[in-house]
Design a protein around this motif. Structure first.
Motif, PDB file in Angstrom:
ATOM      1  N   LEU A   8       0.816  -1.220   0.000  1.00 20.54           N
ATOM      2  CA  LEU A   8       0.000   0.000   0.000  1.00 20.54           C
ATOM      3  C   LEU A   8       0.849   1.270   0.000  1.00 20.54           C
ATOM      4  O   LEU A   8       0.647   2.174  -0.786  1.00 20.54           O
ATOM      5  CB  LEU A   8      -0.924   0.001   1.218  1.00 20.54           C
ATOM      6  CG  LEU A   8      -1.767   1.270   1.437  1.00 20.54           C
ATOM      7  CD1 LEU A   8      -2.635   1.527   0.227  1.00 20.54           C
ATOM      8  CD2 LEU A   8      -2.592   1.117   2.701  1.00 20.54           C
ATOM      9  N   LEU A  68     -13.963   0.126  -1.506  1.00 22.95           N
ATOM     10  CA  LEU A  68     -13.087   1.002  -0.741  1.00 22.95           C
ATOM     11  C   LEU A  68     -13.623   2.426  -0.720  1.00 22.95           C
ATOM     12  O   LEU A  68     -13.615   3.089   0.318  1.00 22.95           O
ATOM     13  CB  LEU A  68     -11.677   0.983  -1.339  1.00 22.95           C
ATOM     14  CG  LEU A  68     -10.652   1.904  -0.675  1.00 22.95           C
ATOM     15  CD1 LEU A  68     -10.450   1.519   0.787  1.00 22.95           C
ATOM     16  CD2 LEU A  68      -9.326   1.855  -1.432  1.00 22.95           C
ATOM     17  N   GLY A 213      -9.137  -7.366  -0.751  1.00 21.29           N
ATOM     18  CA  GLY A 213      -7.816  -6.886  -0.375  1.00 21.29           C
ATOM     19  C   GLY A 213      -6.829  -8.006  -0.138  1.00 21.29           C
ATOM     20  O   GLY A 213      -5.662  -7.923  -0.542  1.00 21.29           O
ATOM     21  N   TRP A 220      -5.752   0.838  -4.537  1.00 19.91           N
ATOM     22  CA  TRP A 220      -5.834   1.640  -3.326  1.00 19.91           C
ATOM     23  C   TRP A 220      -5.766   3.138  -3.584  1.00 19.91           C
ATOM     24  O   TRP A 220      -6.445   3.920  -2.912  1.00 19.91           O
ATOM     25  CB  TRP A 220      -4.712   1.226  -2.369  1.00 19.91           C
ATOM     26  CG  TRP A 220      -4.884  -0.158  -1.845  1.00 19.91           C
ATOM     27  CD1 TRP A 220      -4.267  -1.285  -2.297  1.00 19.91           C
ATOM     28  CD2 TRP A 220      -5.752  -0.571  -0.781  1.00 19.91           C
ATOM     29  NE1 TRP A 220      -4.694  -2.384  -1.572  1.00 19.91           N
ATOM     30  CE2 TRP A 220      -5.603  -1.969  -0.644  1.00 19.91           C
ATOM     31  CE3 TRP A 220      -6.638   0.102   0.057  1.00 19.91           C
ATOM     32  CZ2 TRP A 220      -6.310  -2.704   0.303  1.00 19.91           C
ATOM     33  CZ3 TRP A 220      -7.338  -0.631   1.007  1.00 19.91           C
ATOM     34  CH2 TRP A 220      -7.164  -2.015   1.123  1.00 19.91           C
TER      35      TRP A 220
END
Length: 273
Positions: A8, A68, A213, A220
């Motif tokens: 990430l 998300l 995920g 992201w």
């Protein structure tokens, strides 16, 4: 390429232009507003992602990125509602636990279910829900809390499980389905039903993000930018819904259901021609 949890912080930006990203952010804002009032923001945000993301983006990546973005708006809307509106814990707890289980299962099998078979089924459900709401104009205008004890627990759990599974598999209209099920089957008013639906939808979004995920199927950076816009729209929408009450939510609900029905009908015709 998919970005995992571990990557990430260091992940490079994905390949979309500034203008495409701006369009996705705008779609996320509108979706957050719609979703916070009555649900159904996915019918705006998901098609925008399908059109805006690179052609090599997979279906799970699209769904994971959508979740998300959605979870931010749903979270802020839930917190905004809960400052003013209370819903019984005896109804919410089985609803959200079952919704989490249903969404986890749905997200896990999403890549194996032909979506072409789901669209006509969902279209029929949307038409039925819209007609039911239209022909019962007094439904949801008052809060009755129709059931207590085990009668409320198993009904809440069943709603959470079935709609949670649908959200994991496909998603658009989930918030609307939660609202109408809670209002029609449990006797809640539209405002109280929307609060409970937000908590359930928040849970299903979290479950899907965990599943997608873990498999590295969330973009992201794009999803994070959209999440900020979705959060802002959710905050504004929730405050408007509390200010204007049940009738306002009912009108928005019928408009969203109508748009969703047209979108699903178009998709159904397109896949048969």
């Amino acid at each position: 390429m998919p970005q995992s949890f571990a990557g990430l912080a260091a992940s490079p930006a994905v390949g979309v232009s500034v203008w495409v990203l701006a369009a996705l952010v705008l779609a996320a804002f509108v979706a957050g507003w719609v979703d916070s009032v009555v649900g159904g923001g996915g019918l705006i945000q998901l098609p925008a992602l399908v059109l805006g993301l690179p052609a090599d983006a997979s279906t799970p990546e699209i769904l994971g990125t959508n979740k998300l973005s959605s979870v931010a708006g749903t979270l802020v809307a839930s917190l905004t509602y809960l400052r003013r509106i209370r819903v019984p814990i005896g109804m919410v707890l089985p609803l959200v636990v079952a919704a989490f289980a249903g969404s986890t299962a749905g997200s896990s099998v999403a890549r194996f279910i032909p979506r072409d078979l789901l669209t006509p089924v969902v279209l029929v459900a949307v038409i039925v829900v819209g007609a039911y709401t239209w022909f019962r104009p007094t439904m949801g205008r008052t809060h009755e809390n129709r059931y207590t004890g085990w009668a409320r627990i198993w009904r809440s759990a069943l709603i959470g499980l079935l709609i949670g599974f649908y959200d994991g598999v496909l998603g658009p209209g989930t918030g609307s389905f939660f609202v109408i099920a809670i209002v029609a089957f449990l006797g809640f008013g539209f405002l109280q039903g929307t609060v409970a639906a937000k908590l359930a939808n928040l849970t299903t979004n979290i479950a899907s993000i965990l599943v997608f995920g873990i498999h590295g199927e969330v973009l992201w950076l794009i999803g994070g930018c959209m999440a900020v816009a979705n959060l802002t729209g959710g905050f504004i929408g929730a405050r408007m819904a509390m200010r204007h009450g049940n009738e306002f939510i009912r009108v928005v609900f019928l408009v969203v259901i109508g748009i969703l029905a047209v979108k699903l009908a178009w998709d159904t015709v397109a896949q048969w021609t």
